[in-house]
Design an enzyme around this catalytic site. Structure first.
Site, PDB file in Angstrom:
ATOM      1  N   CYS A  85     -73.536  46.884  49.576  1.00  0.00           N
ATOM      2  CA  CYS A  85     -72.139  46.869  50.019  1.00  0.00           C
ATOM      3  C   CYS A  85     -72.018  46.550  51.499  1.00  0.00           C
ATOM      4  CB  CYS A  85     -71.462  48.193  49.702  1.00  0.00           C
ATOM      5  SG  CYS A  85     -72.266  49.650  50.407  1.00  0.00           S
ATOM      6  N   HIS A  88     -70.110  54.312  51.405  1.00  0.00           N
ATOM      7  CA  HIS A  88     -69.834  52.964  50.920  1.00  0.00           C
ATOM      8  C   HIS A  88     -69.234  52.150  52.056  1.00  0.00           C
ATOM      9  CE1 HIS A  88     -68.971  49.813  48.083  1.00  0.00           C
ATOM     10  NE2 HIS A  88     -67.660  49.911  48.244  1.00  0.00           N
TER      11      HIS A  88
END
Length: 241
Positions: free
Chosen positions: A48, A188
């Site tokens: 990510c 994230h």
């Protein structure tokens, strides 16, 4: 195994195509930019951060154009591609231990010192890396700093040197890499970018249109620095000239 991999690739392409089609419908054909498409990137497992940075760099148009203009046969030209310049600007007060040559070695003194950095040449693309992670001695580990940092949509640097060639250069915010989570070892990454006057949020293979006011949600928290937060991490500014 090969058939399974092929099916996964086709499914990923269809998913990205569906997201792109839904986004085009939301923006509207009359406002959707010509020859521009918005596709997310599939997360292949802890990618990510890579996906978010690549999206941010792609929407820095000078960087994109230089990369697309690169020819493999010309190695020297690759070296001349305009690099994204990461500028870490910090001014702080400190104390420094020193000694005067006329004093004995055992005589040391503390005196205040002001340390600062000035920019001599302002780049076309200015990337500012916010200090969101810090090593805490009492915890013996790194922790996230979720404090509130209000980053402007327009920016002018005032800490330039006296002989700066372009001290009045103005910048516009074009992308922000955001960390979501409560610590450096978990969480994230997503990115928000500005393209043709509107803002988009890229969360791996998901692409959504957001309002400009939603950027305030990524400034950070006003109180506890250890809470879970979605905080701006890397800011990309593009020069107007």
């Amino acid at each position: 195994m090969e058939i399974l991999m092929t099916v996964r690739k086709i499914a990923s392409i269809c998913t990205m195509g569906a997201n792109a089609s839904a986004l085009e419908k939301e923006i509207g054909p009359e406002q959707f930019p010509v020859n521009e498409h918005y596709f997310g990137l599939v997360n292949f497992g802890n990618t990510c951060y890579c996906n978010s940075v690549l999206q941010a760099l792609y929407f820095c148009r000078p960087f994109r154009e230089k990369v697309l203009a690169y020819k493999v046969s010309d190695e020297r030209r690759f070296q001349n591609i305009r690099r994204v310049v990461f500028v870490y600007i910090q001014g702080r007060d400190a104390q420094q231990i020193g000694s005067h040559p006329h004093f004995k070695p055992s005589q040391t003194f503390l005196f205040p010192v002001s340390i600062r950095m000035r920019v001599k040449k302002l780049p076309m693309i200015l990337a500012l890396h916010l200090k969101r992670f810090k090593y805490m001695d009492q915890l013996h580990r790194y922790t996230k700093l979720s404090y509130r940092v209000v980053f402007p949509l327009e920016l002018r640097l005032f800490n330039t040197s006296g002989d700066a060639t372009n001290p009045d250069r103005m910048y516009d915010l074009v992308a922000v890499v955001v960390h979501c989570g409560s610590g450096p070892n978990r969480g994230h990454y997503i990115t928000i970018v500005k393209s043709h006057g509107f803002w988009l949020l890229f969360d791996d293979d998901i692409v959504e249109k957001i309002d400009a006011q939603a950027i305030e949600e990524f400034y950070g928290l006003t109180s506890d620095i250890s809470k879970n937060s979605e905080s701006g991490y890397i800011l990309f500014y593009q020069s107007r000239d």
